[in-house]
Design an enzyme around this catalytic site. Structure first.
Site, PDB file in Angstrom:
ATOM      1  N   GLU A 209      -1.699  23.608  66.849  1.00  0.00           N
ATOM      2  CA  GLU A 209      -0.947  23.023  67.960  1.00  0.00           C
ATOM      3  C   GLU A 209      -1.699  21.783  68.473  1.00  0.00           C
ATOM      4  O   GLU A 209      -2.921  21.781  68.563  1.00  0.00           O
ATOM      5  CB  GLU A 209      -0.779  24.092  69.048  1.00  0.00           C
TER       6      GLU A 209
ATOM      7  N   GLU B 135       0.248  23.782  61.604  1.00  0.00           N
ATOM      8  CA  GLU B 135      -1.102  23.336  61.204  1.00  0.00           C
ATOM      9  C   GLU B 135      -2.001  23.060  62.407  1.00  0.00           C
ATOM     10  O   GLU B 135      -2.827  22.142  62.367  1.00  0.00           O
ATOM     11  CB  GLU B 135      -1.015  22.094  60.305  1.00  0.00           C
TER      12      GLU B 135
END
Lengths: 655, 655
Positions: A427, A425
């Site tokens: 980095e 979702e």
């Protein structure tokens, strides 16, 4: 076997009702009650029990076990939960399936929601019911082997063939293989695939397509499809994350999801009404993450705190009996600030979900102004919470000594699952820099005399520092955090601006200021977390519950301010820092009698916890022995490896 | 396939000879050369290759694979290495067996050395040759299920039966089961067992006994022995750590290891000449840990740095091609200070082993005065190095994004193995507090006017602070660390003394000061690490190598001082802190062109690294796909779990 008296005593020393606390943790007495009822009902259905401990299983066995339970679940679904309540479903999944992933995880959390959000009404007619009835199993394929966070660089193409009115899907390079999507490897037979839409050699960028991957009868991959599992991972080994490649694979025009953008049969492209569609699902997932991560951290702490009240090692004054390791200050310092964070993350999750729900209403009313704020906030929140959760879980594991390292503790599985959140979702570094862009823009508004237009979450950036009186309680600590976040945000912004003004390109200046910028983002986010914690505690009615949460809040604010000490040198005197440090140690002692009750309050069942060390009854040692004896290597006294290799080696030596 | 040009370019930008650097890393040109020769020789022996990737194997398969290789190794041992050279043997083991453990690990590192150190000459006559020829496989059983670091609490008993002149071994409780010893579970047929020596109802405390566990022919456990594997762990799953219980198990009097303490046939106990015997093996193991952990960290960095030079994501100025992720400042800040630490730990390992060797000579000459110093030092070193190594490895893994999370990176295996070091050989908090005792004693000497008697490592505790001129180089940063360590050590000691003087018991006062005390220990240890790094670099002759190591040292000193910023508020002005911060960012840029060469210099072969992401040739993506396709779940297109559970569920829905 009866409860370990060490735990009984701990529970007797608690000053509040754990059911009342559970109602606070889970947002309502009603839901806390439903959780207990569901847990109770599940415990009576033997088919839901793990066939044997998950940690003894190979990946094939884990996946098979999950499929077995999913098939059973489909019979009980309606009788166990209110299926319209997402939270009840999540609780049921956690109890029965655990946290190592399963072949329907993406079907529920990504495939169906994406169909709802992105398929047109006719398309929903065709597929949504089938998906909801589980006639088909779907997943969501976006990330490619060579491309993660930067969507612009995705390589998969969907080229419109005007003559047949079909899209031709291709994976032009090895790096363009879809890589990582959950359930893609072996389980899903359909997928939503994100591919570059190409019409008459013009690339319209990434769009979603509904693609059949496998024959619905034989489950064999269809011609033109290369699909498989991407191999073992640090955790989530009950999930078949997969790869997917296309070679001139044709799908009908009607399989492009056309709720927003459209392609007509003559190859005309119709833009969506506004561009930020799709954005909000990302915000939603990240909003949930604070709560989910808080529960991962909570689980590790349930294990570590209970075990620390049972494990004895070394001596304090009484030399006749070893002391509970929970009585060591170093152990309390390892665990209690994390308990505070777990509560803080969960409360913060509530608040963020509330903001998200409000945003949805606003957007439906045509007001998208809050979108950027919430997007920035959740980006930072996701990063800070996942990182601190990982850190806290590992400290909890190490606090359990050698047995923490055994899979009997199961803490390392929690770590593996939770720490993945630093990467998926978005980095974490990229996320922090997204928030930083928002913060820099806020500073620029102040510089341009537009302080009044700042949103409520960044208004403090324009304020002056004020005197701190630590005796006045948590809100003063909040001011300390405001000072730190404000100072660092200005510092980082000014560094960026100075570099840019010196003639450096925007990108290069940004890069050279980026470490400082991420620091600003972290401080801003931690300020938000602390502020929601304070507000949440303020709103609690039950006085006993409120009392212990104020104690926990004191652990939190003192620990967090000490932790960012380097950023508040200009504000606090060294005497004030000493005061805070001492206050922290006092707070650890204050919370000690409630430690076990505070983790009991999460009401995570033994079934869900899957930890020998964390058992509610505290009968750790007998069960550790039982667990070990039942592990696969002990099926036989003499391993084939001994007979085949070691014995011949030993015997040869004797000649 | 040829080398990835991205890596070729990186290698071309290096300013020094990696063979010359390897000679510095491994202590001599000769040993660095021998490493390369051994690696080369091994690569030509197909039986030494992994049958398939270890990460695809179950525990049974991993253990079997290790046994297979051990049997092969016994044929090649003499031709591949100088068997008298421990370092060559270690290198051979690392290449062939890897890091997940194997059934002879304890035989080599604990069983044989303990026989040498603790068995009498007659006993060595009887057992040592057999052990060295591997006619028997041994292990070392000390830790019990309920008892780790606190040896006083061990429960296993060896009661002398004067009538039969035998010891009767018993495990009186469940917590007294031996638990954790490597190779104990399934492989060893003998063990050295630590048990309380009891003669005529007097307990003489823990002593070592030589105990046969399994029949030498059938390998079945002998009557009175309960033995088995303790189950899966976070890592080390190629090792069969075991449990062991005794029920009236008799061994001859002659099986107590009697090099030091003795029991005569009439049941008289003869004390050892001096008490600290056995102490030094602990010091030795901890001395080695700095070096081993440095190499674990190095391995993770080889993977992360090479991959970061191949992985491209996002854009800087050039929008036509994505940029190497290694060019992001945030990525450099994640990785380069860890490169510096890996070098520092290895250099520190050398120095500590040198001190240990010196100590051995001193002790043989009757001078045991240095023992406490080195024991304290290695306790702290072990704690700091293991913790920072774990932190660095995890950052390296996360720096690899999603693929870092895949077992194809293998970094999480390095993490699992390295982080165990925080717990084994003395739990870190306990170790830090052992060092703290030594530091507090040193302060007390100063308080009592005996500053001149302080050893060289603690002399700085008595010094006054001096002006810092950061332009004068690394030694000034050392002074900053001295200030921080001195200040914190005094602060913690004074806290302890004040509590004690207020009437608190010694134990309670110590406990309430313990968090502050551990902080003093960490700072003291980090000071030592920095100081050995500076000294080591100063001694290097090759000017190009020295040049880049000075650059790396600049990364180190600036990063470390920033990291302990909160402890130097009284010393450095905020302008000086800004200067250091900026110097750190400059140092990251300076080291950038040498990053790949610095990790290449560790000369860790692809075989040893076992990482698809870290391949020397940088051809990551093709090999990642190949690796995934060969993983167990892809043996068949349709899994049994689909046929058995998911298909029936889907079909039922269609009705």
């Amino acid at each position: 076997m009866s409860e370990n008296p060490d735990l009984t005593n701990e529970r007797a020393s608690g000053t509040f009702d754990t059911n009342a606390m559970a109602a606070v943790i889970y947002g309502s007495e009603k839901f806390a009650q439903r959780r207990r009822e569901i847990t109770e009902a599940i415990s009576k259905i033997p088919e839901f029990q793990d066939s044997h401990p998950l940690v003894f299983m190979s990946r094939e066995e884990k996946i098979s076990e999950a499929c077995r339970k999913l098939a059973v679940l489909s019979n009980y679904w309606n009788s166990l939960i209110d299926t319209s309540d997402e939270e009840e479903a999540l609780h049921l999944y956690r109890e029965v399936l655990g946290l190592e992933g399963h072949p329907l995880a993406l079907h529920e959390t990504m495939f169906i929601p994406s169909l709802i959000a992105q398929a047109s009404d006719e398309q929903q007619e065709k597929w949504l019911g089938r998906a909801q009835r589980r006639e088909i199993i779907g997943c969501y394929a976006q990330t490619e082997m060579g491309h993660g966070t930067n969507l612009r660089a995705l390589e998969t193409t969907a080229t419109f063939d005007i003559s047949t009115r079909e899209f031709i899907l291709n994976s032009p390079t090895i790096t363009s293989l879809k890589w990582w999507p959950g359930a893609l490897g072996k389980s899903a037979n359909w997928s939503i695939v994100i591919a570059n839409l190409i019409i008459k050699e013009h690339n319209y960028g990434p769009h979603p397509f509904m693609v059949q991957l496998r024959d619905e009868k034989s489950h064999e991959p269809l011609p033109g499809i290369t699909v498989g599992d991407i191999g073992p991972k640090m955790a989530f080994n009950g999930a078949d994350n997969g790869f997917l490649g296309f070679k001139n694979y044709r799908i009908p025009r009607e399989n492009m999801l056309m709720r927003h953008s459209k392609v007509t049969s003559d190859g005309s492209y119709i833009k969506p009404p506004h561009a930020k569609i799709g954005y909000s699902s990302m915000v939603k997932v990240r909003s949930r993450m604070a709560m989910d991560q808080g529960l991962f951290l909570a689980s590790a702490l349930v294990i570590a705190v209970r075990y620390s009240a049972v494990r004895r090692q070394g001596y304090l004054e009484d030399k006749s009996r070893e002391v509970k390791v929970l009585d060591y200050q170093t152990q309390q310092h390892r665990l209690f600030p994390s308990i505070a964070r777990a509560y803080a993350f969960i409360f913060c999750g509530f608040e963020t979900i509330r903001l998200y729900d409000q945003l949805l209403i606003d957007v439906q009313n045509g007001n998208t102004s809050g979108m950027a704020d919430l997007h920035a906030l959740t980006s930072g929140l996701k990063s800070v919470v996942t990182y601190q959760t990982g850190e806290g879980i590992e400290q909890a594991r190490m606090a359990c000594g050698g047995h923490g390292y055994s899979m009997a503790s199961y803490i390392s599985e929690y770590y593996g699952v939770a720490i993945a959140g630093c990467t998926y979702e978005g980095e974490n570094m990229v996320m922090l820099l997204q928030l930083a862009r928002y913060l820099v823009k806020s500073i620029e508004m102040i510089q341009n005399g537009k302080s009044r237009e700042l949103g409520p979450m960044v208004a403090y950036l324009a304020e002056k520092e004020s005197e701190i009186d630590l005796n006045l309680g948590p809100n003063e600590y909040l001011k300390v955090f405001e000072y730190a976040a404000r100072n660092q945000t200005w510092r980082a912004t000014e560094k960026f601006q100075k570099l840019r003004n010196s003639g450096m390109s925007n990108e290069k200046a940004w890069n050279q200021a980026s470490v400082e910028l991420t620091r600003a983002s972290r401080l801003h986010t931690r300020l938000y977390i602390m502020s929601t914690f304070i507000n949440h505690v303020g709103s609690i009615v039950d006085q006993k519950v409120k009392g212990v949460l104020i104690d926990l809040l004191n652990v939190h604010v003192t620990y967090e301010v000490m932790d960012i000490g380097i950023y508040v040198q200009g504000l606090l005197s060294s005497n004030q820092m000493d005061l805070i440090r001492n206050q922290l140690y006092v707070s650890l002692e204050t919370i000690r009698p409630n430690a076990v009750s505070l983790v009991d309050s999460f009401q995570i069942s033994d079934m869900q916890l899957r930890s020998v060390l964390g058992r509610r009854d505290g009968n750790v040692y007998e069960n550790l022995f039982k667990w070990a004896k039942s592990s696969p290597l002990n099926k036989t006294d003499v391993l084939p490896s001994v007979t085949q290799y070691l014995k011949p080696m030993m015997d040869k030596s004797k000649l």
